[in-house]
Design a protein around this motif. Structure first.
Motif, mmCIF file in Angstrom:
data_model
loop_
_atom_site.group_PDB
_atom_site.id
_atom_site.type_symbol
_atom_site.label_atom_id
_atom_site.label_comp_id
_atom_site.label_asym_id
_atom_site.label_seq_id
_atom_site.Cartn_x
_atom_site.Cartn_y
_atom_site.Cartn_z
ATOM 1 N N SER A 29 0.766 -1.061 -0.063
ATOM 2 C CA SER A 29 -0.171 0.055 0.037
ATOM 3 C C SER A 29 0.940 1.289 0.003
ATOM 4 O O SER A 29 0.755 2.121 -0.527
ATOM 5 C CB SER A 29 -1.046 0.075 1.371
ATOM 6 N N ASN A 30 1.959 1.201 0.606
ATOM 7 C CA ASN A 30 2.901 2.485 0.720
ATOM 8 C C ASN A 30 3.583 2.748 -0.660
ATOM 9 O O ASN A 30 3.743 3.609 -0.885
ATOM 10 C CB ASN A 30 3.983 2.104 1.853
ATOM 11 N N GLU A 54 1.453 4.557 -2.717
ATOM 12 C CA GLU A 54 1.358 5.804 -2.730
ATOM 13 C C GLU A 54 2.447 6.472 -3.377
ATOM 14 O O GLU A 54 2.360 7.612 -3.884
ATOM 15 C CB GLU A 54 1.350 5.892 -1.017
ATOM 16 N N GLN A 101 1.817 6.711 -6.775
ATOM 17 C CA GLN A 101 0.813 7.874 -7.441
ATOM 18 C C GLN A 101 1.473 9.437 -7.189
ATOM 19 O O GLN A 101 1.377 10.235 -7.764
ATOM 20 C CB GLN A 101 -0.528 7.831 -6.273
ATOM 21 N N ASN A 147 9.539 7.687 2.098
ATOM 22 C CA ASN A 147 7.942 7.082 2.336
ATOM 23 C C ASN A 147 8.307 6.315 3.325
ATOM 24 O O ASN A 147 8.658 5.148 3.037
ATOM 25 C CB ASN A 147 7.257 6.833 0.885
ATOM 26 N N TRP A 199 1.083 12.460 2.232
ATOM 27 C CA TRP A 199 1.388 11.768 1.092
ATOM 28 C C TRP A 199 0.692 12.743 -0.013
ATOM 29 O O TRP A 199 1.259 12.931 -0.928
ATOM 30 C CB TRP A 199 0.481 10.295 0.998
ATOM 31 N N ASP A 200 -0.613 13.158 0.032
ATOM 32 C CA ASP A 200 -1.453 13.908 -0.608
ATOM 33 C C ASP A 200 -0.832 15.032 -1.053
ATOM 34 O O ASP A 200 -1.046 15.616 -2.329
ATOM 35 C CB ASP A 200 -2.785 14.105 -0.457
ATOM 36 N N ARG A 232 -7.885 4.482 1.697
ATOM 37 C CA ARG A 232 -7.054 4.568 2.650
ATOM 38 C C ARG A 232 -7.708 4.292 4.298
ATOM 39 O O ARG A 232 -8.625 4.750 3.938
ATOM 40 C CB ARG A 232 -6.321 5.936 2.691
ATOM 41 N N THR A 288 -3.216 6.735 9.068
ATOM 42 C CA THR A 288 -4.249 6.381 7.789
ATOM 43 C C THR A 288 -5.599 6.972 8.224
ATOM 44 O O THR A 288 -6.432 7.171 7.312
ATOM 45 C CB THR A 288 -4.105 5.229 7.306
#
Length: 416
Positions: free
Chosen positions: A13-14, A17, A20, A45, A97-98, A131, A146
């Motif tokens: 999952s990381n 991220e 993306q 990350n 992250w975003d 998430r 998360t």
């Protein structure tokens, strides 16, 4: 344009991220470099699943600080324990992250979205479908980073999957902190629908479903098993981490499921699929785990016989309720971990031994050591083909192989 270097630690999952983030950066004209010393900005990350990982993250952050002019730290440790980097005097920006893409060039870069060209790992595309999770496990620190489950619409995830296929993905890894509860925040159980929609995309590719906690799977087990049985593009692989074979320990862990629910999930998939892989996790040495509880975990492992097993010694994570419990001694945890790991090798070895002599259709996923390639069969079991150039095999190819032997946790095969 900025030169960036990104390092990713932790789960699939990381990694999703990070892909993306990279997609957004490349879409804006920035480009990657292999070394942090050649970068205008380094992005780290982070993961913080156990204490040893936490120490490694701090050590690496200090190294990166010396190697690059600008360091951005994101991921689970940054968001759950950002103060540790400040206490260690790491000169870095702590960013969600975003927000990483815009932080690279002070707001000039778009955030990741479904319209951004995806970045693959070879022929593998990672698809984070949501998430967060619905659990409140007493030992988990990741939830502080998360939060609760946040599920984008099915159509948005399908479009991301379609973009991965168009970019050349032969394997799509559907990921999340808990894929089984996708859609629960909207009052619906959407994972079966999402998987069917992804499999309807034109193209020759395979789909692997990532971690799904037993409680979430239990409520959709019949429908989910039916989708697995009907969709040829889906690997017959389920990762359902049970963590303990003791209901008392599961209660102290606040895991939400009972052992019986986990067993019912396994039985449902057994009834639908002739050949599939059960993957699960066990935490050994939780503070309230008695010897009898450990024996129950061992018995559950023998009963359900998962073909992939992650065994982890309990590690106290700051800020969690379990961190305030009186822990077991290191010797006890070590002995129980050793016993379960030995049983694991026995169970997994028997599963791979049973494959010898069979013929399996596989997807070549990545290059291995020397001239070998790593392949996955329909149950996502790893089969290594040696001397791949002699057969003209490379990542992305499909072929049939005869299983000729095994090395306990993976098999060897030859094209037929």
């Amino acid at each position: 344009m900025a030169r960036y270097h990104i390092e990713t630690y932790g789960c699939t999952s990381n990694r999703g991220e990070s892909r993306q983030i990279e997609s957004a950066l490349r879409d804006a004209g920035h480009y990657p470099v292999d070394s942090p010393t050649d970068a205008d900005v380094a992005i780290m990350n982070t993961c913080t699943v156990v204490e040893k990982t936490e120490r490694n993250m701090l050590r690496r952050a200090k190294e990166l600080e010396q190697e690059t002019a600008d360091l951005i730290v994101t991921g689970c440790m940054a968001l759950a324990q950002g103060e540790l980097f400040r206490e260690e005097r790491v000169d870095a920006r702590i960013v969600h992250w975003d927000d990483v893409p815009s932080a690279v060039t002070n707001g000039e870069c778009p955030t990741p979205g479904p319209g951004v060209e995806p970045v693959l790992e070879g022929v593998v595309g990672i698809l984070p479908i949501a998430r967060g999770c619905m659990c409140n496990c007493s030992y988990c620190i990741t939830k502080f980073a998360t939060g609760r489950i946040d599920s984008p619409p099915v159509e948005e995830n399908v479009e991301k999957a379609r973009a991965l296929v168009h970019a050349g993905a032969k394997e799509i890894r559907v990921t999340g902190q808990d894929t089984g509860v996708y859609g629960w925040d909207e009052g619906e159980r959407k994972l079966p629908e999402l998987l069917s929609r992804i499999c309807d995309i034109d193209g020759d590719f395979r789909v692997r479903v990532g971690m799904a906690n037993p409680k979430g799977v239990h409520g959709i087990r019949e429908e989910l098993a039916r989708v697995f049985a009907e969709e040829e593009k889906l690997y017959n692989f389920l990762h359902a981490p049970v963590q303990s074979g003791s209901n008392a320990v599961l209660g102290d862990m606040r895991r939400q499921h009972q052992v019986s629910e986990y067993v019912e999930v396994v039985e449902t998939f057994d009834s639908r699929l002739n050949y599939w892989t059960l993957s699960t996790d066990f935490i050994v040495g939780f503070p309230t785990e008695e010897e009898a509880d450990h024996r129950q975990s061992m018995a559950l492992l023998r009963e359900t016989r998962p073909e992939k097993i992650n065994v982890t010694r309990f590690s106290k994570r700051p800020g969690t309720d379990a961190a305030r419990m009186k822990g077991l001694g290191g010797t006890v945890k070590k002995e129980r971990s050793k016993a379960m790991s030995e049983l694991k090798m026995e169970v997994v070895g028997e599963a791979y031994e049973a494959m010898v002599g069979t013929t399996q259709e596989v997807l070549v996923v990545e290059e291995g050591t020397g001239d070998s390639v790593k392949c996955r069969d329909e149950a996502y079991r790893q089969i290594v083909v040696q001397h791949a150039p002699e057969y003209g095999l490379e990542p992305g190819d499909f072929c049939e192989v005869e299983v000729t032997g095994h090395q306990t946790v993976y098999a060897f095969g030859e094209p037929v």
